[in-house]
Design a protein around this motif. Structure first.
Motif, mmCIF file in Angstrom:
data_model
loop_
_atom_site.group_PDB
_atom_site.id
_atom_site.type_symbol
_atom_site.label_atom_id
_atom_site.label_comp_id
_atom_site.label_asym_id
_atom_site.label_seq_id
_atom_site.Cartn_x
_atom_site.Cartn_y
_atom_site.Cartn_z
ATOM 1 N N HIS A 55 0.832 -1.209 0.000
ATOM 2 C CA HIS A 55 0.000 0.000 0.000
ATOM 3 C C HIS A 55 0.867 1.259 0.000
ATOM 4 O O HIS A 55 2.028 1.224 0.416
ATOM 5 C CB HIS A 55 -0.926 0.008 1.216
ATOM 6 C CG HIS A 55 -2.011 -1.029 1.166
ATOM 7 N ND1 HIS A 55 -1.769 -2.372 1.418
ATOM 8 C CD2 HIS A 55 -3.334 -0.924 0.900
ATOM 9 C CE1 HIS A 55 -2.902 -3.044 1.306
ATOM 10 N NE2 HIS A 55 -3.869 -2.196 0.981
ATOM 11 N N ASP A 56 0.269 2.358 -0.405
ATOM 12 C CA ASP A 56 0.990 3.632 -0.380
ATOM 13 C C ASP A 56 1.331 4.034 1.046
ATOM 14 O O ASP A 56 2.408 4.558 1.316
ATOM 15 C CB ASP A 56 0.143 4.736 -1.039
ATOM 16 C CG ASP A 56 -0.044 4.510 -2.529
ATOM 17 O OD1 ASP A 56 0.904 4.016 -3.178
ATOM 18 O OD2 ASP A 56 -1.141 4.817 -3.053
ATOM 19 N N TYR A 57 0.376 3.814 1.964
ATOM 20 C CA TYR A 57 0.587 4.152 3.370
ATOM 21 C C TYR A 57 0.040 3.035 4.255
ATOM 22 O O TYR A 57 -1.009 2.448 3.958
ATOM 23 C CB TYR A 57 -0.101 5.473 3.727
ATOM 24 C CG TYR A 57 0.515 6.675 3.065
ATOM 25 C CD1 TYR A 57 1.684 7.248 3.558
ATOM 26 C CD2 TYR A 57 -0.062 7.239 1.927
ATOM 27 C CE1 TYR A 57 2.265 8.347 2.945
ATOM 28 C CE2 TYR A 57 0.503 8.345 1.306
ATOM 29 C CZ TYR A 57 1.674 8.889 1.817
ATOM 30 O OH TYR A 57 2.244 9.968 1.202
ATOM 31 N N VAL A 58 0.763 2.780 5.345
ATOM 32 C CA VAL A 58 0.360 1.750 6.302
ATOM 33 C C VAL A 58 0.142 2.403 7.669
ATOM 34 O O VAL A 58 1.054 3.035 8.213
ATOM 35 C CB VAL A 58 1.428 0.636 6.415
ATOM 36 C CG1 VAL A 58 0.993 -0.401 7.457
ATOM 37 C CG2 VAL A 58 1.653 -0.032 5.058
ATOM 38 N N PHE A 59 -1.071 2.257 8.204
ATOM 39 C CA PHE A 59 -1.414 2.738 9.538
ATOM 40 C C PHE A 59 -1.332 1.582 10.524
ATOM 41 O O PHE A 59 -1.792 0.468 10.231
ATOM 42 C CB PHE A 59 -2.856 3.263 9.586
ATOM 43 C CG PHE A 59 -3.096 4.556 8.862
ATOM 44 C CD1 PHE A 59 -3.403 5.714 9.568
ATOM 45 C CD2 PHE A 59 -3.056 4.628 7.470
ATOM 46 C CE1 PHE A 59 -3.653 6.909 8.916
ATOM 47 C CE2 PHE A 59 -3.306 5.818 6.799
ATOM 48 C CZ PHE A 59 -3.600 6.963 7.521
ATOM 49 N N ARG A 60 -0.790 1.838 11.708
ATOM 50 C CA ARG A 60 -0.825 0.865 12.796
ATOM 51 C C ARG A 60 -1.256 1.570 14.069
ATOM 52 O O ARG A 60 -1.178 2.804 14.176
ATOM 53 C CB ARG A 60 0.533 0.178 12.992
ATOM 54 C CG ARG A 60 0.996 -0.613 11.780
ATOM 55 C CD ARG A 60 2.234 -1.448 12.063
ATOM 56 N NE ARG A 60 2.818 -1.932 10.825
ATOM 57 C CZ ARG A 60 2.487 -3.079 10.224
ATOM 58 N NH1 ARG A 60 1.582 -3.861 10.779
ATOM 59 N NH2 ARG A 60 3.058 -3.449 9.105
ATOM 60 N N VAL A 61 -1.683 0.781 15.048
ATOM 61 C CA VAL A 61 -2.271 1.363 16.259
ATOM 62 C C VAL A 61 -1.916 0.518 17.473
ATOM 63 O O VAL A 61 -1.744 -0.705 17.380
ATOM 64 C CB VAL A 61 -3.813 1.471 16.087
ATOM 65 C CG1 VAL A 61 -4.444 0.094 15.893
ATOM 66 C CG2 VAL A 61 -4.464 2.193 17.255
ATOM 67 N N ASN A 62 -1.767 1.190 18.618
ATOM 68 C CA ASN A 62 -1.548 0.523 19.913
ATOM 69 C C ASN A 62 -0.317 -0.373 19.903
ATOM 70 O O ASN A 62 0.714 -0.019 19.372
ATOM 71 C CB ASN A 62 -2.803 -0.249 20.326
ATOM 72 C CG ASN A 62 -3.950 0.666 20.702
ATOM 73 O OD1 ASN A 62 -3.774 1.864 20.872
ATOM 74 N ND2 ASN A 62 -5.136 0.110 20.835
ATOM 75 N N GLY A 63 -0.444 -1.576 20.469
ATOM 76 C CA GLY A 63 0.700 -2.476 20.604
ATOM 77 C C GLY A 63 0.996 -3.204 19.316
ATOM 78 O O GLY A 63 0.687 -4.392 19.175
ATOM 79 N N ALA A 64 1.597 -2.503 18.360
ATOM 80 C CA ALA A 64 1.868 -3.079 17.044
ATOM 81 C C ALA A 64 3.142 -3.920 17.094
ATOM 82 O O ALA A 64 4.243 -3.426 16.865
ATOM 83 C CB ALA A 64 1.997 -1.967 16.008
ATOM 84 N N VAL A 65 3.005 -5.200 17.408
ATOM 85 C CA VAL A 65 4.140 -6.118 17.459
ATOM 86 C C VAL A 65 4.454 -6.569 16.036
ATOM 87 O O VAL A 65 3.609 -7.192 15.387
ATOM 88 C CB VAL A 65 3.829 -7.339 18.349
ATOM 89 C CG1 VAL A 65 5.050 -8.256 18.428
ATOM 90 C CG2 VAL A 65 3.404 -6.890 19.738
ATOM 91 N N ILE A 66 5.625 -6.273 15.552
ATOM 92 C CA ILE A 66 5.990 -6.594 14.167
ATOM 93 C C ILE A 66 7.060 -7.682 14.103
ATOM 94 O O ILE A 66 6.945 -8.631 13.319
ATOM 95 C CB ILE A 66 6.477 -5.324 13.445
ATOM 96 C CG1 ILE A 66 5.335 -4.307 13.355
ATOM 97 C CG2 ILE A 66 7.004 -5.671 12.055
ATOM 98 C CD1 ILE A 66 5.747 -2.988 12.737
#
Length: 482
Positions: free
Chosen positions: A197-208
């Motif tokens: 995607h052009d932009y990626v939103f994440r929120v709170n405890g974003a464990v990657i």
């Protein structure tokens, strides 16, 4: 003497009337663009910028306290919001934008406000604005708060110098992935798709780390509260979470849910430890260290109270608001993130949000399919959000990831006998079968040890086939920010 008394009485009532009319007209003059909702679809929403000018001598109204009300109070200006002159979406030539569908959908076109003010910053809250917003509880306004306590923090926030999502060169449309933390993402293998995607939103405890194949690697916009970014380092340590996303050029968006967020802003912008916080756990914290060196004043945004209230009023007006728990209710951080993306993007794909079959999955993807129940806390209406996401999906406004069939993870191909569904009578044996007589045991010695195969394999499985819908009171520190 009598004439003097009459003169002063008449003068007092005259001045009072003038002040009242002036204040009322000020509110109406400040929001002329809201009188007709159809105006939002005109090319120009307002010929002049919304005013923030106060009449001379205007002071804060007395502090209003939520404890004075047994349910959500209603005001004539409940559905009045601060707006900007232009839409926030930076692309205007996308033929298949979700906003085109919103405009054509009778159910939605009067709910969305394309130029609603998204951010609060230094100079954006005049005294008349303060007095209006003081009628609403946090995070939708300043009820319970003193003017100086709040404004000393908000006046540190700079006005954004660039849009949150600048247009991509050569692209007429902007695509966005909004990534929640739901268990539906575990073993989904959606990571590569998300990162495209052009932009990626994440929120709170974003464990990657360790979950890249399922949730992707990139983060362009990270949405949080002071509590969520602070608590994640402790609560998610067992899942190898070390810090909030800190990609090169990342932009941070704060949801100001209470006074503890104001304490956080002061420590963040002044680079000083928090002391005497309204939230004891923050004392001694150094907020800027939670951004891994990526905090930049020009890339930090604070959501406006009107935007947050707009989401609640027009899309997630829960029945909880008519109960004694009204003051602790608000949409989830994920919901605010979703609507932020809807304001800015042409296409929104949502991953890891609650779906109709949520009980099949663990609460969070990083729990690795552990059979944890999703608890519906009183301060959110998860069921209402679930229905809303599905409705927006059905209307083609968002594309909601609904999961897909997955083969069980096994190291050895199971035999047909191991996974054969037991006959109905074996699944639910009668009392006589469960407690056979001695004569029956003598005739059939193996029957004594016969147990329904389903219960033998996973005695807790039945518990998780039925969704847990009972509301619970959230932990004290997450209920109602001071």
């Amino acid at each position: 003497m009598a004439r003097k008394a009459v003169f002063y009485i008449v003068l007092f009532f005259s001045i009072s009337t003038i002040v009242y009319i002036s204040w009322t007209n000020l509110v109406l003059i400040s929001f002329p663009e809201l009188r007709l909702s159809s105006e939002f679809w005109d090319p120009v929403f307002s010929t002049v910028p919304p005013t923030t000018t106060d009449p001379p001598g205007l002071t804060p109204i007395p502090v209003m306290y939520g404890s004075e009300f047994t349910k959500l109070p209603h005001w004539d200006f409940d559905d009045v919001y601060r707006t900007d002159r232009e839409r926030h979406k930076t692309t205007q030539k996308c033929d298949n934008s979700l906003w085109t569908r919103i405009q054509a959908e009778p159910e939605l076109k009067d709910k969305f406000i394309p130029n609603i003010r998204l951010y609060v910053y230094n100079g954006s809250i005049s005294m008349s604005e303060w007095n209006r917003l003081s009628h609403f509880n946090n995070p939708f306004g300043f009820m319970n708060y003193k003017h100086q306590d709040v404004m000393s923090a908000l006046n540190l926030v700079q006005k954004p110098k660039e849009p949150l999502l600048p247009p991509k060169p050569g692209r007429d449309c902007i695509s966005c992935a909004v990534v929640g933390n739901g268990g539906i993402l575990w073993r989904s293998k959606k990571g590569a798709e998300i990162d495209q995607h052009d932009y990626v939103f994440r929120v709170n405890g974003a464990v990657i780390r360790g979950f890249e194949e399922d949730v992707g690697r990139r983060t362009d916009v990270y949405v949080h509260t002071s509590f969520s970014i602070f608590a994640s380092e402790f609560n998610l340590k067992q899942y190898k979470y070390t810090a909030a996303p800190h990609d090169q050029g990342i932009k941070y968006v704060l949801i100001p849910e209470g006074m503890r967020d104001m304490d956080w802003l002061v420590g963040l912008y002044k680079r000083q430890r928090i002391t005497n916080s309204s939230f004891d756990l923050f004392d001694g914290s150094r907020p800027w260290t939670y951004y891994s060196g990526r905090f930049n004043e020009s890339r930090f945004y604070v959501l406006h109270m009107d935007f947050l209230r707009h989401v609640k009023n027009r899309f997630l007006k829960s029945e909880t608001l008519d109960t004694i728990d009204w003051s602790i209710f608000r949409p989830t951080n994920g919901a605010f993130t979703m609507f932020l993306a809807l304001q800015l993007c042409d296409k929104v794909n949502a991953y890891g949000f609650v779906t109709d079959d949520y009980s099949k999955y663990s609460t969070y993807y990083y729990e690795r399919e552990a059979k944890t129940d999703m608890v519906f806390f009183t301060n959110h209406d998860y069921d209402m959000e679930r229905k809303l996401w599905r409705r927006l999906h059905d209307l083609g406004i968002i594309n909601l990831y609904l999961g897909e069939p997955r083969e069980p993870k096994t190291t050895q191909k199971p035999s047909k006998e191991e996974h054969r569904t037991p006959p109905k009578e074996e699944q639910n044996p009668s009392k006589e079968e469960q407690n056979p007589s001695k004569e029956e045991e003598a005739q059939n010695p193996r029957r004594k040890h016969r147990t329904p195969r389903r219960k033998q394999q996973n005695p807790r499985r039945k518990k998780h086939r039925t969704p847990r819908r009972k509301n619970r009171t959230p932990p004290k520190e997450a209920q109602k920010p001071n």
